[in-house]
Design an enzyme around this catalytic site. Structure first.
Site, PDB file in Angstrom:
ATOM      1  N   ASN A  45      -8.783   5.295  11.023  1.00 16.18           N
ATOM      2  CA  ASN A  45      -7.594   4.495  11.291  1.00 16.18           C
ATOM      3  C   ASN A  45      -6.843   4.983  12.539  1.00 16.18           C
ATOM      4  O   ASN A  45      -7.433   5.583  13.435  1.00 16.18           O
ATOM      5  CB  ASN A  45      -6.710   4.352  10.052  1.00 16.18           C
ATOM      6  CG  ASN A  45      -6.062   2.982  10.031  1.00 16.18           C
ATOM      7  OD1 ASN A  45      -5.036   2.792  10.662  1.00 16.18           O
ATOM      8  ND2 ASN A  45      -6.688   2.014   9.375  1.00 16.18           N
ATOM      9  N   ARG A  46      -5.529   4.686  12.609  1.00 16.14           N
ATOM     10  CA  ARG A  46      -4.843   4.700  13.907  1.00 16.14           C
ATOM     11  C   ARG A  46      -4.100   5.988  14.223  1.00 16.14           C
ATOM     12  O   ARG A  46      -3.494   6.583  13.336  1.00 16.14           O
ATOM     13  CB  ARG A  46      -3.871   3.510  13.973  1.00 16.14           C
ATOM     14  CG  ARG A  46      -4.612   2.182  13.951  1.00 16.14           C
ATOM     15  CD  ARG A  46      -3.714   0.961  13.929  1.00 16.14           C
ATOM     16  NE  ARG A  46      -4.511  -0.244  14.127  1.00 16.14           N
ATOM     17  CZ  ARG A  46      -5.176  -0.893  13.152  1.00 16.14           C
ATOM     18  NH1 ARG A  46      -5.103  -0.452  11.901  1.00 16.14           N
ATOM     19  NH2 ARG A  46      -5.904  -1.947  13.432  1.00 16.14           N
TER      20      ARG A  46
ATOM     21  N   HIS B 210      -9.978   4.450  14.782  1.00 24.15           N
ATOM     22  CA  HIS B 210     -11.296   4.883  14.289  1.00 24.15           C
ATOM     23  C   HIS B 210     -12.029   5.801  15.267  1.00 24.15           C
ATOM     24  O   HIS B 210     -13.235   5.662  15.488  1.00 24.15           O
ATOM     25  CB  HIS B 210     -12.155   3.664  13.956  1.00 24.15           C
ATOM     26  CG  HIS B 210     -11.623   2.814  12.832  1.00 24.15           C
ATOM     27  ND1 HIS B 210     -10.850   3.315  11.810  1.00 24.15           N
ATOM     28  CD2 HIS B 210     -11.758   1.476  12.564  1.00 24.15           C
ATOM     29  CE1 HIS B 210     -10.535   2.338  10.971  1.00 24.15           C
ATOM     30  NE2 HIS B 210     -11.066   1.205  11.404  1.00 24.15           N
TER      31      HIS B 210
ATOM     32  N   GLN C 149      -7.251   2.958   2.464  1.00 21.40           N
ATOM     33  CA  GLN C 149      -6.907   1.797   3.287  1.00 21.40           C
ATOM     34  C   GLN C 149      -7.511   0.564   2.635  1.00 21.40           C
ATOM     35  O   GLN C 149      -8.730   0.471   2.482  1.00 21.40           O
ATOM     36  CB  GLN C 149      -7.479   1.973   4.710  1.00 21.40           C
ATOM     37  CG  GLN C 149      -7.063   0.887   5.693  1.00 21.40           C
ATOM     38  CD  GLN C 149      -5.662   1.109   6.274  1.00 21.40           C
ATOM     39  OE1 GLN C 149      -5.078   2.173   6.113  1.00 21.40           O
ATOM     40  NE2 GLN C 149      -5.135   0.118   6.941  1.00 21.40           N
TER      41      GLN C 149
ATOM     42  N   HIS D 232     -16.700   2.765   6.486  1.00 24.59           N
ATOM     43  CA  HIS D 232     -16.079   1.450   6.627  1.00 24.59           C
ATOM     44  C   HIS D 232     -16.952   0.334   6.060  1.00 24.59           C
ATOM     45  O   HIS D 232     -17.125  -0.713   6.692  1.00 24.59           O
ATOM     46  CB  HIS D 232     -15.748   1.189   8.090  1.00 24.59           C
ATOM     47  CG  HIS D 232     -14.617   0.233   8.303  1.00 24.59           C
ATOM     48  ND1 HIS D 232     -14.543  -0.977   7.629  1.00 24.59           N
ATOM     49  CD2 HIS D 232     -13.515   0.303   9.061  1.00 24.59           C
ATOM     50  CE1 HIS D 232     -13.450  -1.597   8.007  1.00 24.59           C
ATOM     51  NE2 HIS D 232     -12.799  -0.846   8.877  1.00 24.59           N
TER      52      HIS D 232
ATOM     53  N   GLU E  96     -11.131   2.082   2.213  1.00 20.27           N
ATOM     54  CA  GLU E  96     -11.547   3.271   2.947  1.00 20.27           C
ATOM     55  C   GLU E  96     -10.747   4.471   2.473  1.00 20.27           C
ATOM     56  O   GLU E  96      -9.531   4.514   2.637  1.00 20.27           O
ATOM     57  CB  GLU E  96     -11.316   3.047   4.442  1.00 20.27           C
ATOM     58  CG  GLU E  96     -12.045   1.831   4.992  1.00 20.27           C
ATOM     59  CD  GLU E  96     -11.247   1.169   6.122  1.00 20.27           C
ATOM     60  OE1 GLU E  96     -11.150   1.776   7.198  1.00 20.27           O
ATOM     61  OE2 GLU E  96     -10.721   0.065   5.915  1.00 20.27           O
TER      62      GLU E  96
ATOM     63  N   ASP F  49      -3.754  -4.749   5.095  1.00 25.28           N
ATOM     64  CA  ASP F  49      -4.351  -3.787   6.023  1.00 25.28           C
ATOM     65  C   ASP F  49      -3.477  -2.538   5.968  1.00 25.28           C
ATOM     66  O   ASP F  49      -2.850  -2.157   6.940  1.00 25.28           O
ATOM     67  CB  ASP F  49      -4.407  -4.386   7.435  1.00 25.28           C
ATOM     68  CG  ASP F  49      -5.341  -3.604   8.349  1.00 25.28           C
ATOM     69  OD1 ASP F  49      -5.773  -2.505   7.949  1.00 25.28           O
ATOM     70  OD2 ASP F  49      -5.613  -4.095   9.457  1.00 25.28           O
TER      71      ASP F  49
ATOM     72  N   TYR G  43     -17.863  -2.919   4.150  1.00 26.96           N
ATOM     73  CA  TYR G  43     -17.184  -4.160   3.760  1.00 26.96           C
ATOM     74  C   TYR G  43     -17.930  -4.681   2.525  1.00 26.96           C
ATOM     75  O   TYR G  43     -19.136  -4.901   2.587  1.00 26.96           O
ATOM     76  CB  TYR G  43     -17.329  -5.208   4.859  1.00 26.96           C
ATOM     77  CG  TYR G  43     -16.503  -5.025   6.107  1.00 26.96           C
ATOM     78  CD1 TYR G  43     -16.713  -3.961   6.975  1.00 26.96           C
ATOM     79  CD2 TYR G  43     -15.535  -5.969   6.446  1.00 26.96           C
ATOM     80  CE1 TYR G  43     -15.974  -3.844   8.149  1.00 26.96           C
ATOM     81  CE2 TYR G  43     -14.799  -5.856   7.616  1.00 26.96           C
ATOM     82  CZ  TYR G  43     -15.020  -4.793   8.461  1.00 26.96           C
ATOM     83  OH  TYR G  43     -14.296  -4.678   9.617  1.00 26.96           O
TER      84      TYR G  43
HETATM   85  C1  BGC Z   1      -8.230  -1.299  10.025  1.00 26.88           C
HETATM   86  C2  BGC Z   1      -8.154  -2.746  10.470  1.00 26.88           C
HETATM   87  C3  BGC Z   1      -9.311  -3.030  11.380  1.00 26.88           C
HETATM   88  C4  BGC Z   1     -10.572  -2.751  10.598  1.00 26.88           C
HETATM   89  C5  BGC Z   1     -11.803  -2.959  11.432  1.00 26.88           C
HETATM   90  C6  BGC Z   1      -9.484  -1.139   9.263  1.00 26.88           C
HETATM   91  O1  BGC Z   1      -9.599   0.203   8.830  1.00 26.88           O
HETATM   92  O2  BGC Z   1      -7.096  -0.907   9.300  1.00 26.88           O
HETATM   93  O3  BGC Z   1      -6.941  -3.009  11.139  1.00 26.88           O
HETATM   94  O4  BGC Z   1      -9.301  -4.333  11.857  1.00 26.88           O
HETATM   95  O5  BGC Z   1     -10.566  -1.423  10.129  1.00 26.88           O
HETATM   96  O6  BGC Z   1     -11.741  -2.207  12.558  1.00 26.88           O
END
Ligand code: BGC
Length: 346
Positions: free
Chosen positions: A82-83, A108, A282, A178, A310, A250, A180
């Protein structure tokens, strides 16, 4: 007993062969992992009638994974899940600049994170261990990071992921995967009817750049309350500013125990339980999928066609001394374990 085999999956432009490692349980259920990004490429598990289906989004060939539009399908994320706000943080008085890949933000792990690296694979602990050495200064992070991610899959359909890392200089680290998920099967439509429970009383609200404001807010009385099962789609369109910022969910949840989340799909009868040693989770409701990518089965992936859960430390922790620390120092070992258990219900 799980059987393990590896086959070539594709070649990088420089000739490097990318391998696909497959762990197959006695039932035929199987998990495949690529040496590109230590990526979970496919997860085949039974529905309530015993029919195997692939429940994770991904691509049929390597080209899809190399495409910059790949939104981290199944990727191992590092060095920082994440950020990181402004792509910068200060550690021991020294400021570090991480490569920014989302406006000013580092998401990421920066421009070329662990999802875009070649990992080396070997059998270990009844599964496959993927290893990667990230050199000092890679993407701006200090310290040489020796990293391993071990994947095992057993006859009870437990997919266990063990992350380890050591460094030769003080640094920050938060690794995750990550994947899905769509428990009806990838490419079958939205996950709005999946029932989700998250073991959290609090979450960390975000600003318009999806970065935590620093607040830790009770979920009670908000669309973020998943303490009891709710359909993922039920409150997605509530007039809530937080849902507006994320175009849906998110957000990072503050976990209240090792069992992080349970997801139940009424259609297929598949259930996924996630346990973790991490303090955060997340929850991302696949908001940015827009129909441009075609998955393994050739179908388009549209908004809400999958969710991600996540396990992680909280986003932007390197700039938030009050969040659990993500600092790793020489002599210490970073460790994190997440277990995904796939079962069925009637
Ligand atoms: C983030 C999203 C992002 C996604 C794909 C997630 O972990 O929080 O904002 O779009 O990953 O990159």
């Amino acid at each position: 007993m799980t059987s393990i085999d590896s086959t070539p999956f594709g070649e990088l432009p420089d000739g490097t062969v990318i391998e696909k490692w497959t762990l197959t349980a006695a039932s035929g259920a199987a998990v495949s992992i690529l040496t590109w990004g230590a990526t979970i490429q496919s997860v085949l598990v039974p529905d309530r009638d015993g029919t195997l289906g692939n429940v994770t989004l991904g691509f049929a060939g390597l080209a899809g994974y190399l495409d910059p539009a790949n939104p981290y399908f199944g990727s191992t994320i590092g060095r920082y899940g994440n950020r990181i706000a402004g792509g910068t943080f200060t550690l021991d008085g020294q400021t570090h600049k991480i490569s920014q890949n989302e406006g000013q933000t580092a998401l990421h792990g920066g421009v070329r994170g662990f999802d875009k690296r070649v990992w080396s694979a070997a059998r270990a602990d009844g599964g496959v261990r993927m290893s990667y050495t990230s050199p000092d200064g890679e993407e701006g992070f200090p310290g040489t990071l020796e990293t391993s991610v071990t994947f095992t899959f057993d006859d009870e359909h437990r997919l266990r992921i063990d992350y380890r890392a050591t460094t030769d200089r003080a640094t920050v680290v938060s690794l995750t995967n990550h994947a899905y998920w769509n428990l009806t099967g990838e490419g079958t439509g939205t996950i709005n009817d999946h029932l989700l429970r998250i073991n959290a009383e609090h979450y960390t609200p975000i600003d318009e750049d999806l970065i935590p404001t620093g607040a830790v807010t009770p979920v009670a009385g908000t669309p973020f309350d998943f303490r009891d099962f709710h359909p993922i789609g039920a409150r997605l369109r509530d007039a809530d500013q937080q849902l507006g910022y994320g175009l849906g969910y998110d957000h990072n949840y503050v976990l209240a125990g090792r069992e992080a989340a349970v997801v139940r799909d009424p259609r297929s009868g598949r259930q996924l339980t996630i346990e973790t040693t991490e303090p955060g989770l997340q929850f991302y409701s696949g908001n940015f999928l827009d129909g441009k990518l075609r998955g393994v089965s050739g179908r388009q992936y549209r908004q809400g066609d999958a969710f991600a859960l996540e396990t992680q430390h909280f986003p932007d922790s390197p700039n938030r001394p009050d969040f659990p620390s993500t600092v790793l120092r020489p002599g210490d070992t970073y460790g994190s374990t997440t277990i995904h258990t796939f079962t069925t219900f009637a």
